[in-house]
Design an enzyme around this catalytic site. Structure first.
Site, mmCIF file in Angstrom:
data_model
loop_
_atom_site.group_PDB
_atom_site.id
_atom_site.type_symbol
_atom_site.label_atom_id
_atom_site.label_comp_id
_atom_site.label_asym_id
_atom_site.label_seq_id
_atom_site.Cartn_x
_atom_site.Cartn_y
_atom_site.Cartn_z
ATOM 1 N N ASP A 26 1.283 44.893 46.923
ATOM 2 C CA ASP A 26 0.944 45.688 45.743
ATOM 3 C C ASP A 26 1.884 46.881 45.552
ATOM 4 O O ASP A 26 2.385 47.446 46.516
ATOM 5 C CB ASP A 26 -0.498 46.181 45.898
ATOM 6 C CG ASP A 26 -1.104 46.556 44.578
ATOM 7 O OD1 ASP A 26 -0.478 46.317 43.525
ATOM 8 O OD2 ASP A 26 -2.213 47.115 44.580
ATOM 9 N N TRP A 31 6.486 51.108 41.505
ATOM 10 C CA TRP A 31 7.807 51.390 42.097
ATOM 11 C C TRP A 31 8.860 51.397 40.983
ATOM 12 O O TRP A 31 9.709 52.284 40.924
ATOM 13 C CB TRP A 31 8.127 50.306 43.138
ATOM 14 C CG TRP A 31 9.394 50.517 43.907
ATOM 15 C CD1 TRP A 31 9.522 51.139 45.118
ATOM 16 C CD2 TRP A 31 10.709 50.094 43.521
ATOM 17 N NE1 TRP A 31 10.840 51.135 45.508
ATOM 18 C CE2 TRP A 31 11.596 50.498 44.547
ATOM 19 C CE3 TRP A 31 11.234 49.420 42.416
ATOM 20 C CZ2 TRP A 31 12.961 50.248 44.509
ATOM 21 C CZ3 TRP A 31 12.601 49.175 42.368
ATOM 22 C CH2 TRP A 31 13.445 49.585 43.410
ATOM 23 N N HIS A 43 9.182 43.691 40.902
ATOM 24 C CA HIS A 43 8.812 42.414 41.521
ATOM 25 C C HIS A 43 9.994 41.839 42.309
ATOM 26 O O HIS A 43 9.820 41.286 43.379
ATOM 27 C CB HIS A 43 8.347 41.417 40.453
ATOM 28 C CG HIS A 43 7.045 41.806 39.813
ATOM 29 N ND1 HIS A 43 5.957 42.229 40.546
ATOM 30 C CD2 HIS A 43 6.644 41.816 38.514
ATOM 31 C CE1 HIS A 43 4.953 42.501 39.721
ATOM 32 N NE2 HIS A 43 5.343 42.263 38.477
ATOM 33 N N ASN A 74 -3.863 37.107 37.512
ATOM 34 C CA ASN A 74 -2.591 37.668 37.028
ATOM 35 C C ASN A 74 -2.106 37.027 35.725
ATOM 36 O O ASN A 74 -1.276 37.591 35.018
ATOM 37 C CB ASN A 74 -1.479 37.547 38.075
ATOM 38 C CG ASN A 74 -1.631 38.487 39.254
ATOM 39 O OD1 ASN A 74 -1.184 38.197 40.363
ATOM 40 N ND2 ASN A 74 -2.268 39.631 39.037
ATOM 41 N N ARG A 77 -1.724 38.988 32.490
ATOM 42 C CA ARG A 77 -0.647 39.971 32.253
ATOM 43 C C ARG A 77 0.239 39.505 31.093
ATOM 44 O O ARG A 77 0.227 38.322 30.738
ATOM 45 C CB ARG A 77 0.198 40.128 33.520
ATOM 46 C CG ARG A 77 -0.607 40.742 34.649
ATOM 47 C CD ARG A 77 0.267 41.119 35.817
ATOM 48 N NE ARG A 77 -0.567 41.742 36.842
ATOM 49 C CZ ARG A 77 -0.115 42.530 37.802
ATOM 50 N NH1 ARG A 77 1.164 42.806 37.881
ATOM 51 N NH2 ARG A 77 -0.933 43.057 38.686
ATOM 52 N N SER A 202 -9.418 42.282 46.041
ATOM 53 C CA SER A 202 -8.851 41.661 44.831
ATOM 54 C C SER A 202 -8.859 40.125 44.854
ATOM 55 O O SER A 202 -7.859 39.483 44.519
ATOM 56 C CB SER A 202 -7.412 42.153 44.587
ATOM 57 O OG SER A 202 -7.414 43.529 44.345
HETATM 58 C C1 FPP Z 1 1.220 43.343 42.602
HETATM 59 O O1 FPP Z 1 1.945 44.506 42.215
HETATM 60 C C2 FPP Z 1 2.143 42.259 42.823
HETATM 61 C C3 FPP Z 1 2.172 41.090 42.140
HETATM 62 C C4 FPP Z 1 1.214 40.767 41.066
HETATM 63 C C5 FPP Z 1 3.194 40.080 42.405
HETATM 64 C C6 FPP Z 1 3.732 40.018 43.807
HETATM 65 C C7 FPP Z 1 4.920 39.155 43.764
HETATM 66 C C8 FPP Z 1 6.079 39.412 44.375
HETATM 67 C C9 FPP Z 1 6.309 40.548 45.310
HETATM 68 C C10 FPP Z 1 7.195 38.478 44.095
HETATM 69 C C11 FPP Z 1 7.656 37.779 45.293
HETATM 70 C C12 FPP Z 1 6.995 36.526 45.589
HETATM 71 C C13 FPP Z 1 7.641 35.372 45.726
HETATM 72 C C14 FPP Z 1 6.981 34.265 46.450
HETATM 73 C C15 FPP Z 1 8.976 35.174 45.177
HETATM 74 P P1 FPP Z 1 1.735 45.106 40.770
HETATM 75 O O2 FPP Z 1 2.701 44.498 39.854
HETATM 76 O O3 FPP Z 1 0.317 44.934 40.343
HETATM 77 O O4 FPP Z 1 2.081 46.606 41.017
HETATM 78 P P2 FPP Z 1 1.374 47.868 40.321
HETATM 79 O O5 FPP Z 1 -0.045 47.878 40.820
HETATM 80 O O6 FPP Z 1 2.172 49.005 40.845
HETATM 81 O O7 FPP Z 1 1.493 47.697 38.842
#
Ligand code: FPP
Length: 247
Positions: A26, A31, A43, A74, A77, A202
């Site tokens: 997360d 970031w 990501h 997700n 989104r 979650s």
């Molecule tokens: C949550 O952070 C993260 C995700 C919904 C996606 C996680 C996916 C990756 C790290 C990509 C790598 C995976 C592979 C297998 C290539 P968020 O976007 O909700 O962050 P935020 O809470 O700061 O908005």
């Protein structure tokens, strides 16, 4: 007794390591926002962290590493973000066998196939098949995954098998139920790590997290590094796991 070096002369005995660590990756979006960048950049950075942490976990002897890459929720989104995540995934599954499997890592997926594009599903099959005989750490990518969906899916499978008289209602216990989950042979996570300051499960591993230890950190996933991992492992080493019993 084997042990590995942590920092400042501190070591952890291999026997005190968790067998299975699960990450909720997360904080990618935040970031990126803090740097004035699009979320997709966060990501992408998160996917580099995944590669680094997977190699580190494999190196120190973790047996199973799960990561929550895309949840069933997700999909709500914006389309642009979802497409970006699917592109990253495409890139990852196409290149992972070189970079990851060379590090003695077997790759598996805990997932529902619904809604995932056919080309990604084919690449996933290829990757899983190609790494299936690797005896090192198993990297489990929870993709299009939801704990509630996994449990519902298992319940439906059991109902079908009872109706078809393959099993009897009185045979249904926790061991049998586990056989209907996505990856029945993977043990429950010992330690679940969630960075980014959020303290929620979650819809991740709802069945499997029954007795998992949790570790939280304010660091955002793209910034998560081996020092944070080691800190979590040191904390874990001190936890007393009672599984509902007493010491
Ligand atoms: C949550 O952070 C993260 C995700 C919904 C996606 C996680 C996916 C990756 C790290 C990509 C790598 C995976 C592979 C297998 C290539 P968020 O976007 O909700 O962050 P935020 O809470 O700061 O908005």
């Amino acid at each position: 007794m084997s042990s590995f070096f942590l920092r400042k002369n501190r070591t952890i005995k291999t026997e005190h390591l968790p067998d299975h660590i699960a990450f909720i990756m997360d904080g990618n979006g935040r970031w990126a926002r803090r740097r004035g960048l699009p979320r997709s950049v966060g990501h992408r950075e998160g996917s580099y962290t995944l590669r680094r942490i997977a190699k580190e976990c494999s190196k120190i002897g973790i047996k199973y590493l799960s990561v929550f890459a895309l949840s069933t929720e997700n999909w709500s989104r914006p389309k642009e973000e979802i497409n970006g995540l699917l592109d990253l995934l495409r890139e990852f599954v196409k290149s992972a066998d070189k970079e990851i499997a060379e590090n003695n890592i077997r790759i598996r997926f805990a997932m529902s196939k619904d809604r995932l594009p056919e080309d990604i599903l084919q690449e996933i099959d290829r990757l899983v098949e190609k790494t299936k005989n690797i005896e090192g750490m198993q990297l489990i990518i929870a993709l299009n995954y939801g704990g509630k969906d996994e449990i519902l899916n298992a319940a439906k499978g059991i109902a079908r098998d009872v109706a078809a008289k393959k099993i009897r209602e009185e045979d249904i216990d926790q061991d049998l139920f586990r056989n209907y989950l996505y990856l029945p042979d993977v043990p429950d996570p010992d330690l679940i790590i969630r960075p980014s300051g959020e303290k929620r499960i979650s819809n991740f591993y709802l069945w499997q997290a029954a007795y998992s230890e949790f570790w939280y950190s304010d660091v955002l996933w793209p910034d998560f590094n081996k020092k944070h991992l080691y800190k979590a492992l040191e904390d874990y080493k001190r936890r007393e796991r009672r599984y509902g019993g007493i010491k």
